[in-house]
Design a protein around this motif. Structure first.
Motif, mmCIF file in Angstrom:
data_model
loop_
_atom_site.group_PDB
_atom_site.id
_atom_site.type_symbol
_atom_site.label_atom_id
_atom_site.label_comp_id
_atom_site.label_asym_id
_atom_site.label_seq_id
_atom_site.Cartn_x
_atom_site.Cartn_y
_atom_site.Cartn_z
ATOM 1 N N GLU A 192 0.831 -1.207 0.000
ATOM 2 C CA GLU A 192 0.000 0.000 0.000
ATOM 3 C C GLU A 192 0.869 1.261 0.000
ATOM 4 O OE1 GLU A 192 -3.288 2.256 2.884
ATOM 5 O OE2 GLU A 192 -2.722 0.180 3.325
ATOM 6 N N VAL A 193 1.869 1.285 0.855
ATOM 7 C CA VAL A 193 2.759 2.440 0.932
ATOM 8 C C VAL A 193 3.582 2.558 -0.355
ATOM 9 C CG1 VAL A 193 4.679 3.489 2.198
ATOM 10 C CG2 VAL A 193 2.802 2.405 3.459
ATOM 11 N N ALA A 194 4.053 1.429 -0.872
ATOM 12 C CA ALA A 194 4.810 1.443 -2.133
ATOM 13 C C ALA A 194 3.947 1.991 -3.273
ATOM 14 C CB ALA A 194 5.305 0.038 -2.468
ATOM 15 N N VAL A 233 9.645 -1.066 2.009
ATOM 16 C CA VAL A 233 8.871 -0.307 1.016
ATOM 17 C C VAL A 233 9.782 0.148 -0.125
ATOM 18 C CG1 VAL A 233 7.570 1.821 0.615
ATOM 19 C CG2 VAL A 233 7.127 0.456 2.680
ATOM 20 N N ILE A 234 10.925 0.698 0.226
ATOM 21 C CA ILE A 234 11.846 1.207 -0.787
ATOM 22 C C ILE A 234 12.316 0.077 -1.702
ATOM 23 C CG2 ILE A 234 14.197 2.113 -1.075
ATOM 24 C CD1 ILE A 234 13.565 4.064 1.215
ATOM 25 N N SER A 235 12.555 -1.091 -1.148
ATOM 26 C CA SER A 235 12.996 -2.200 -2.001
ATOM 27 C C SER A 235 11.875 -2.649 -2.942
ATOM 28 C CB SER A 235 13.524 -3.366 -1.172
ATOM 29 O OG SER A 235 12.508 -4.055 -0.510
ATOM 30 N N VAL A 236 10.628 -2.581 -2.496
ATOM 31 C CA VAL A 236 9.496 -2.911 -3.372
ATOM 32 C C VAL A 236 9.384 -1.874 -4.488
ATOM 33 C CG1 VAL A 236 6.971 -3.096 -3.484
ATOM 34 C CG2 VAL A 236 8.227 -4.217 -1.631
ATOM 35 N N VAL A 237 9.491 -0.606 -4.130
ATOM 36 C CA VAL A 237 9.442 0.456 -5.140
ATOM 37 C C VAL A 237 10.602 0.289 -6.118
ATOM 38 C CG1 VAL A 237 9.597 2.951 -5.530
ATOM 39 C CG2 VAL A 237 8.198 2.073 -3.646
ATOM 40 N N ALA A 266 17.287 -4.878 2.580
ATOM 41 C CA ALA A 266 16.592 -4.079 1.563
ATOM 42 C C ALA A 266 17.584 -3.252 0.750
ATOM 43 C CB ALA A 266 15.560 -3.178 2.234
ATOM 44 N N SER A 267 18.576 -2.703 1.405
ATOM 45 C CA SER A 267 19.574 -1.896 0.701
ATOM 46 C C SER A 267 20.368 -2.743 -0.284
ATOM 47 C CB SER A 267 20.519 -1.234 1.705
ATOM 48 O OG SER A 267 19.799 -0.331 2.522
ATOM 49 N N LEU A 268 20.743 -3.940 0.131
ATOM 50 C CA LEU A 268 21.495 -4.824 -0.762
ATOM 51 C C LEU A 268 20.629 -5.275 -1.936
ATOM 52 C CD1 LEU A 268 23.572 -6.973 1.764
ATOM 53 C CD2 LEU A 268 24.292 -4.953 0.465
ATOM 54 N N ARG A 269 19.348 -5.500 -1.702
ATOM 55 C CA ARG A 269 18.442 -5.868 -2.806
ATOM 56 C C ARG A 269 18.416 -4.766 -3.849
ATOM 57 N NH1 ARG A 269 12.881 -6.711 -1.988
ATOM 58 N NH2 ARG A 269 12.901 -7.639 -4.036
ATOM 59 N N ILE A 270 18.396 -3.529 -3.397
ATOM 60 C CA ILE A 270 18.397 -2.406 -4.331
ATOM 61 C C ILE A 270 19.714 -2.380 -5.110
ATOM 62 C CG2 ILE A 270 18.406 0.116 -4.536
ATOM 63 C CD1 ILE A 270 16.504 0.106 -2.044
ATOM 64 N N LEU A 271 20.825 -2.549 -4.406
ATOM 65 C CA LEU A 271 22.132 -2.515 -5.075
ATOM 66 C C LEU A 271 22.295 -3.656 -6.076
ATOM 67 C CD1 LEU A 271 24.466 -1.487 -2.119
ATOM 68 C CD2 LEU A 271 23.755 -0.079 -4.075
ATOM 69 N N MET A 272 21.655 -4.780 -5.808
ATOM 70 C CA MET A 272 21.737 -5.903 -6.748
ATOM 71 C C MET A 272 21.051 -5.582 -8.070
ATOM 72 S SD MET A 272 21.436 -9.457 -4.546
ATOM 73 C CE MET A 272 19.777 -9.645 -5.055
ATOM 74 N N SER A 273 20.107 -4.676 -8.054
ATOM 75 C CA SER A 273 19.339 -4.396 -9.272
ATOM 76 C C SER A 273 19.724 -3.077 -9.932
ATOM 77 C CB SER A 273 17.840 -4.405 -8.948
ATOM 78 O OG SER A 273 17.538 -3.353 -8.057
#
Length: 185
Positions: free
Chosen positions: A25-27, A58-62, A92-99
């Motif tokens: 919802e927040v994303a 949320v940030i990783s989902v976005v 979550a931060s590492l998930r973002i960096l992976m993409s």
């Protein structure tokens, strides 16, 4: 004024409930809007717990939905890693960096942070696996790291989690093949 209202609304939603449905919802409220993502980033970086941990998810989902939006924050994420302690924030931060494309100026920070996480058997499995993948990605830019990465992965595979071993089964053959190609040149 809209920014302050949105910030308060996002914080309220995150504090009311911690669930996948609330995260989505927040994303969705943030969507692909750069200004709204900036507000979410502000909450992630500057709020008191548990808001950073919840906003991290949320940030990783976005970021999964809008990778270009999150990629602008890759340097900031890398710079913040040494100061993160909560597994949810790190994961979550590492998930973002992976993409995202890894910023060249951040490679030193990433190497200094990710190798210890990869080698730490007490670290959460996802953090170790994501560290392994990012280090592999860095080794494609800095091939001299391939040998060290292969040795570290191999030395920790026996005692590691199933997730670690699964990622190792994918990355080790690639690393060994790439090392043979480097030696053949």
């Amino acid at each position: 004024m809209e920014g302050l209202i949105l910030k308060e609304r996002l914080e309220e939603l995150l504090l009311e409930e911690h669930s996948r449905a609330r995260t989505d919802e927040v994303a969705n409220l943030i969507g692909g809007d750069a200004d709204r993502f900036e507000i979410a980033w502000e909450i992630f970086c500057n709020s008191a717990p548990p808001l950073p941990q919840r906003m991290a998810w949320v940030i990783s989902v976005v970021a999964d939905l809008h990778p270009a939006l999150a990629s602008r924050y890759a340097s900031s994420i890398a710079a913040r890693l040494p100061f993160m302690h909560h597994p949810a924030e790190i994961r979550a931060s590492l998930r973002i960096l992976m993409s995202t494309a890894l910023p060249k100026e951040s490679l030193g920070i990433l190497l200094n942070q990710l190798f210890p996480w990869l080698e730490d058997p007490k670290q959460a499995a996802a953090i170790r696996v994501f560290s392994m993948q990012i280090l592999y990605d860095i080794s494609n830019v800095e091939p001299d790291l391939k040998r060290e990465l292969a040795m570290v992965i191999q030395s920790h595979s026996q005692e590691a989690s199933a997730a670690f071993r699964a990622r190792a089964r994918v990355l080790l053959p690639k690393l060994k093949r790439e090392l043979r190609q480097m030696e053949a040149k």
